[in-house]
Design a protein around this motif. Structure first.
Motif, PDB file in Angstrom:
ATOM      1  N   ALA A 227       0.839  -1.205   0.000  1.00 26.92           N
ATOM      2  CA  ALA A 227       0.000   0.000   0.000  1.00 26.92           C
ATOM      3  C   ALA A 227       0.873   1.255   0.000  1.00 26.92           C
ATOM      4  O   ALA A 227       0.587   2.228  -0.705  1.00 26.92           O
ATOM      5  CB  ALA A 227      -0.908  -0.004   1.220  1.00 26.92           C
ATOM      6  N   THR A 228       2.000   1.226   0.762  1.00 29.75           N
ATOM      7  CA  THR A 228       2.913   2.384   0.801  1.00 29.75           C
ATOM      8  C   THR A 228       3.504   2.624  -0.571  1.00 29.75           C
ATOM      9  O   THR A 228       3.599   3.755  -1.041  1.00 29.75           O
ATOM     10  CB  THR A 228       4.042   2.121   1.825  1.00 29.75           C
ATOM     11  N   ARG A 229       3.903   1.487  -1.233  1.00 28.28           N
ATOM     12  CA  ARG A 229       4.501   1.656  -2.573  1.00 28.28           C
ATOM     13  C   ARG A 229       3.496   2.273  -3.539  1.00 28.28           C
ATOM     14  O   ARG A 229       3.850   3.087  -4.388  1.00 28.28           O
ATOM     15  CB  ARG A 229       4.975   0.298  -3.105  1.00 28.28           C
ATOM     16  N   ARG A 230       2.219   1.860  -3.393  1.00 26.00           N
ATOM     17  CA  ARG A 230       1.187   2.430  -4.276  1.00 26.00           C
ATOM     18  C   ARG A 230       1.088   3.935  -4.054  1.00 26.00           C
ATOM     19  O   ARG A 230       1.005   4.712  -4.996  1.00 26.00           O
ATOM     20  CB  ARG A 230      -0.163   1.774  -3.996  1.00 26.00           C
ATOM     21  N   VAL A 231       1.168   4.343  -2.769  1.00 23.14           N
ATOM     22  CA  VAL A 231       1.073   5.776  -2.446  1.00 23.14           C
ATOM     23  C   VAL A 231       2.282   6.508  -3.015  1.00 23.14           C
ATOM     24  O   VAL A 231       2.164   7.563  -3.628  1.00 23.14           O
ATOM     25  CB  VAL A 231       0.983   5.992  -0.920  1.00 23.14           C
ATOM     26  N   VAL A 232       3.502   5.894  -2.843  1.00 28.11           N
ATOM     27  CA  VAL A 232       4.736   6.518  -3.340  1.00 28.11           C
ATOM     28  C   VAL A 232       4.677   6.675  -4.853  1.00 28.11           C
ATOM     29  O   VAL A 232       5.106   7.681  -5.418  1.00 28.11           O
ATOM     30  CB  VAL A 232       5.974   5.675  -2.924  1.00 28.11           C
ATOM     31  N   GLY A 237      -4.212   6.487  -1.997  1.00 22.46           N
ATOM     32  CA  GLY A 237      -4.090   5.505  -0.923  1.00 22.46           C
ATOM     33  C   GLY A 237      -5.425   4.851  -0.609  1.00 22.46           C
ATOM     34  O   GLY A 237      -6.436   5.520  -0.445  1.00 22.46           O
ATOM     35  N   VAL A 238      -5.415   3.506  -0.572  1.00 24.05           N
ATOM     36  CA  VAL A 238      -6.626   2.757  -0.224  1.00 24.05           C
ATOM     37  C   VAL A 238      -6.450   2.229   1.194  1.00 24.05           C
ATOM     38  O   VAL A 238      -5.373   1.735   1.529  1.00 24.05           O
ATOM     39  CB  VAL A 238      -6.799   1.578  -1.211  1.00 24.05           C
ATOM     40  N   PRO A 239      -7.465   2.338   2.076  1.00 22.45           N
ATOM     41  CA  PRO A 239      -7.305   1.834   3.447  1.00 22.45           C
ATOM     42  C   PRO A 239      -6.987   0.344   3.458  1.00 22.45           C
ATOM     43  O   PRO A 239      -7.499  -0.408   2.629  1.00 22.45           O
ATOM     44  CB  PRO A 239      -8.662   2.111   4.091  1.00 22.45           C
ATOM     45  N   ILE A 240      -6.130  -0.074   4.402  1.00 18.97           N
ATOM     46  CA  ILE A 240      -5.765  -1.490   4.472  1.00 18.97           C
ATOM     47  C   ILE A 240      -6.528  -2.149   5.618  1.00 18.97           C
ATOM     48  O   ILE A 240      -6.903  -1.475   6.577  1.00 18.97           O
ATOM     49  CB  ILE A 240      -4.242  -1.676   4.640  1.00 18.97           C
ATOM     50  N   PRO A 241      -6.790  -3.486   5.515  1.00 14.08           N
ATOM     51  CA  PRO A 241      -7.555  -4.154   6.575  1.00 14.08           C
ATOM     52  C   PRO A 241      -6.805  -4.120   7.903  1.00 14.08           C
ATOM     53  O   PRO A 241      -5.575  -4.128   7.923  1.00 14.08           O
ATOM     54  CB  PRO A 241      -7.704  -5.586   6.061  1.00 14.08           C
ATOM     55  N   ARG A 242      -7.575  -4.124   9.013  1.00 16.23           N
ATOM     56  CA  ARG A 242      -6.969  -3.972  10.347  1.00 16.23           C
ATOM     57  C   ARG A 242      -6.148  -5.190  10.781  1.00 16.23           C
ATOM     58  O   ARG A 242      -5.256  -5.084  11.606  1.00 16.23           O
ATOM     59  CB  ARG A 242      -8.070  -3.738  11.373  1.00 16.23           C
ATOM     60  N   GLY A 243      -6.471  -6.400  10.272  1.00 21.79           N
ATOM     61  CA  GLY A 243      -5.757  -7.617  10.684  1.00 21.79           C
ATOM     62  C   GLY A 243      -6.285  -8.111  12.023  1.00 21.79           C
ATOM     63  O   GLY A 243      -7.005  -7.405  12.726  1.00 21.79           O
ATOM     64  N   SER A 244      -5.886  -9.346  12.396  1.00 22.81           N
ATOM     65  CA  SER A 244      -6.439  -9.926  13.619  1.00 22.81           C
ATOM     66  C   SER A 244      -5.654  -9.490  14.850  1.00 22.81           C
ATOM     67  O   SER A 244      -6.224  -9.261  15.907  1.00 22.81           O
ATOM     68  CB  SER A 244      -6.462 -11.442  13.500  1.00 22.81           C
ATOM     69  N   ALA A 245      -4.308  -9.334  14.726  1.00 27.49           N
ATOM     70  CA  ALA A 245      -3.503  -8.970  15.903  1.00 27.49           C
ATOM     71  C   ALA A 245      -3.696  -7.490  16.229  1.00 27.49           C
ATOM     72  O   ALA A 245      -3.735  -6.659  15.320  1.00 27.49           O
ATOM     73  CB  ALA A 245      -2.052  -9.248  15.616  1.00 27.49           C
ATOM     74  N   PRO A 246      -3.836  -7.145  17.550  1.00 28.27           N
ATOM     75  CA  PRO A 246      -4.056  -5.743  17.906  1.00 28.27           C
ATOM     76  C   PRO A 246      -2.903  -4.838  17.471  1.00 28.27           C
ATOM     77  O   PRO A 246      -3.118  -3.699  17.059  1.00 28.27           O
ATOM     78  CB  PRO A 246      -4.184  -5.770  19.433  1.00 28.27           C
ATOM     79  N   GLU A 247      -1.631  -5.386  17.538  1.00 25.17           N
ATOM     80  CA  GLU A 247      -0.475  -4.567  17.152  1.00 25.17           C
ATOM     81  C   GLU A 247      -0.568  -4.170  15.679  1.00 25.17           C
ATOM     82  O   GLU A 247      -0.297  -3.036  15.295  1.00 25.17           O
ATOM     83  CB  GLU A 247       0.843  -5.331  17.375  1.00 25.17           C
ATOM     84  N   MET A 258      -2.670   8.143   7.947  1.00 27.76           N
ATOM     85  CA  MET A 258      -1.686   8.840   7.110  1.00 27.76           C
ATOM     86  C   MET A 258      -2.199   8.970   5.674  1.00 27.76           C
ATOM     87  O   MET A 258      -2.117  10.020   5.049  1.00 27.76           O
ATOM     88  CB  MET A 258      -0.379   8.066   7.138  1.00 27.76           C
ATOM     89  N   VAL A 259      -2.760   7.841   5.161  1.00 26.65           N
ATOM     90  CA  VAL A 259      -3.281   7.841   3.791  1.00 26.65           C
ATOM     91  C   VAL A 259      -4.404   8.864   3.655  1.00 26.65           C
ATOM     92  O   VAL A 259      -4.464   9.628   2.682  1.00 26.65           O
ATOM     93  CB  VAL A 259      -3.771   6.422   3.432  1.00 26.65           C
ATOM     94  N   GLU A 260      -5.271   8.909   4.677  1.00 26.33           N
ATOM     95  CA  GLU A 260      -6.392   9.849   4.645  1.00 26.33           C
ATOM     96  C   GLU A 260      -5.883  11.288   4.571  1.00 26.33           C
ATOM     97  O   GLU A 260      -6.330  12.084   3.742  1.00 26.33           O
ATOM     98  CB  GLU A 260      -7.193   9.680   5.925  1.00 26.33           C
ATOM     99  N   SER A 261      -4.872  11.581   5.428  1.00 30.41           N
ATOM    100  CA  SER A 261      -4.366  12.954   5.440  1.00 30.41           C
ATOM    101  C   SER A 261      -3.624  13.265   4.139  1.00 30.41           C
ATOM    102  O   SER A 261      -3.707  14.374   3.617  1.00 30.41           O
ATOM    103  CB  SER A 261      -3.506  13.180   6.690  1.00 30.41           C
TER     104      SER A 261
END
Ligand code: ADP
Length: 543
Positions: A227-232, A237-247, A258-261
């Motif tokens: 996703a970062t490379r796409r932004v660069v 920027g497209v939002p990325i899924p949150r994933g299962s781990a809280p970290e 960051m993508v939103e801003s």
């Protein structure tokens, strides 16, 4: 598996730890197994001894030696049994599965006998538990030996073979030796199996750990990286899924913010860029209009100047015609028929003179009519440079300006003042066909400091001086006095009209100033524009 990845960094030490643990566990297990196997072998050999004693007890009592020998030999042939022998108290072998040693003497110093035969009298009590020992045979095999004493039972004392030895508690010793080789082979196979299983378990643990880490960390990280490379690369920027781990969720949330801003900054920038384009287009339109106005003003001034020049040239011959026709009429008698013709000539000539006067008035009025205001010279210079910036850049002209802040203003028409500088800069550009430096400097000087320059009278004591210096062809001495004449040009037809400098001088003189031209041989020309400061002394400021 790349060595520096996070998955490897966690999985490899974990695998190593698992390997050490599995090694230690295997070691303990194998040792326990070895102890168990030895215990089993001891029990087995004891059982053989016990069974044998039970089997031969009766035969011994009836002194059936052949039967005893047969039993000893048949038990000695059993798998795993190395040798069975019976020897008497003195160490003489009475029965053995190895018939060759029957009648031989057992060495009491031998390894197997030492434990009981250290002193003069054997220490092994008759009711003692069997004595077990292990030793290597000459072929290098490990042998387990179990010795048990044969006590002097009552039945034995009755038998004629042991009669008369009632005081003796021990009749002899039964020695059973079994080979530990099969047990050791089983143990070795079990050790190898344990080792193999440990390795498999370690590989499975490491692999599973690697897969879990890769799934829990690597994949979400790869998603963030992609996703970062796409932004660069400039994509939105497209939002990325949150994933299962809280970290990973925290990372994803931060990335999405960051993508939103970035997206909102980008859209603001795009809006700004498009509005900038509109503004540039607007300014370009304004510049085009200004240029058009200057060209129009120059054309009008030129027409006025042409008219003034023609009028001036025609005025003298017309005056001569009027004067001479009047004189001739006075010398002729009033009745002369020529009187009428001469009157007609005089009348028409006067009409021509009136038209010429009107033309002159128009030219003068046109110049005077241009509304004046306090003008900052710097603004007129920069305005002219802005108008010509494309031509100057394409012509390889390097412009330097030295215009101090706070320069007093001059009283002029802003468009005409800019027109003066446009003419001077255009001439410099034409004089430097291969490019060069154009230096423009402005300052304030006292009127008394510039000497006798034929300046029109003005109440101001100070002048704004603008010096325009180029590195062009220069002006030959014979041309220097004529450059301000209308229609004087050295430029090819179509390129120069010869009116630029005369119009400029007309404008500047209209402002009660003047223009001076000097030449540095063929190294360049310098034009100095002197304009009285608007109001008294140095009041008013350049902007
Ligand atoms: P034009 O530019 O149409 O010829 P101008 O009145 O502006 O009319 O200039 C008259 C002449 O003065 C030019 O043809 C040129 O010979 C000379 N001249 C003007 N400025 C310069 C300059 N900076 N360097 C050399 N010659 C110049």
């Amino acid at each position: 598996m790349p060595l520096r990845t996070l998955s490897t960094r966690i999985a490899v030490p974990a695998g190593f730890f698992a390997l050490v643990s599995a090694g230690a566990l295997s070691f303990v297990l194998i040792r326990t197994q070895r102890e168990n196997a030895l215990e089993e072998a001891v029990l087995g050999s004891e059982r053989i001894g016990e069974t044998l004693l039970l089997a031969i007890e009766h035969e011994m009592r009836i002194n059936a030696r052949d039967a005893v020998r047969e039993i000893v030999e048949s038990v000695g042939r059993q798998e795993g049994v190395q040798r069975i022998r019976l020897f008497n108290k003195d160490g003489r072998i009475s029965f053995s599965s190895d018939s060759a040693e029957v009648g031989e003497w057992v060495d009491p110093k031998a390894e197997a006998c030492v434990s009981c035969h250290t002193g003069e009298t054997p220490s092994m009590p008759s009711d003692a538990a069997p004595l077990t020992r292990t030793f290597q045979d000459p072929d290098g095999h490990t042998i387990l030996g179990t010795m048990r004493v044969i006590p002097n039972a009552r039945g034995c004392q009755g038998a004629h073979c042991h009669a008369g030895i009632a005081a003796q508690s021990v009749l002899g010793v039964l020695d059973v030796t079994v080979s530990l080789e099969p047990a050791e082979a089983r143990l070795e196979a079990a050790s190898w199996n344990a080792l193999l299983l440990s390795l498999l378990a370690v590989a499975a643990i490491t692999g599973t750990l690697y897969a879990i880490i890769a799934r829990a960390i690597r994949r979400p990280l790869d998603t963030v990286v992609a996703a970062t490379r796409r932004v660069v690369a400039g994509g939105s920027g497209v939002p990325i899924p949150r994933g299962s781990a809280p970290e990973i969720g925290i990372l994803a949330r931060a990335f999405n913010e960051m993508v939103e801003s970035l997206n909102s900054s980008k859209s603001r920038l795009e809006e700004w860029a498009s509005s900038l384009e509109d503004k540039v287009a607007e300014k370009a339109d304004e510049l085009r209009d200004a240029r058009f106005q200057i060209v129009q003003a120059e054309k009008l001034s030129s027409v006025g100047l042409v008219a003034a020049g023609i009028a001036h040239e025609l005025n003298s011959p017309l005056m001569a015609i009027i004067t001479y026709s009047h004189l001739v009429r006075r010398h002729l008698p009033p009745a002369d028929p020529a009187q009428e013709d001469l009157q007609l000539i005089e009348g028409e000539a006067n009409r021509c003179a009136a038209i010429i006067r009107q033309l002159l008035d128009y030219a003068r009025k046109q110049r005077q009519d241009a509304p004046t205001e306090p003008c900052p010279v710097g603004r007129a210079i920069h305005g002219a440079l802005d108008l010509l910036k494309v031509e100057l850049r394409n012509g390889g002209v390097e412009v330097t300006t030295h215009i101090p802040d706070g320069l007093p203003v001059v009283q002029a028409n802003p468009v005409q003042l800019m027109q003066v500088f446009v003419n001077l800069f255009m001439n410099a550009l034409h004089a430097m066909p291969k490019g060069g430096a154009l230096d423009i400097a402005a300052d304030v000087v006292r009127r008394t400091d510039v000497g006798e320059l034929n300046l029109p009278p003005h109440e101001s004591t100070h002048l704004v001086r603008t010096v325009v210096r180029d590195e062009g062809t220069g002006i030959p001495a014979e041309a220097l006095s004529r450059v301000f004449d209308p229609f004087f040009t050295t430029k090819p037809v179509g390129k120069g009209s010869g009116l630029g400098l005369s119009v400029s001088l007309g404008i500047v003189r209209g402002c009660r100033g003047t223009i001076l031209a000097t030449s540095d041989g063929d190294h360049g020309a310098t034009f100095t524009v002197l304009l009285p400061v608007s109001g008294s002394a140095t009041d008013g400021h350049d902007g």
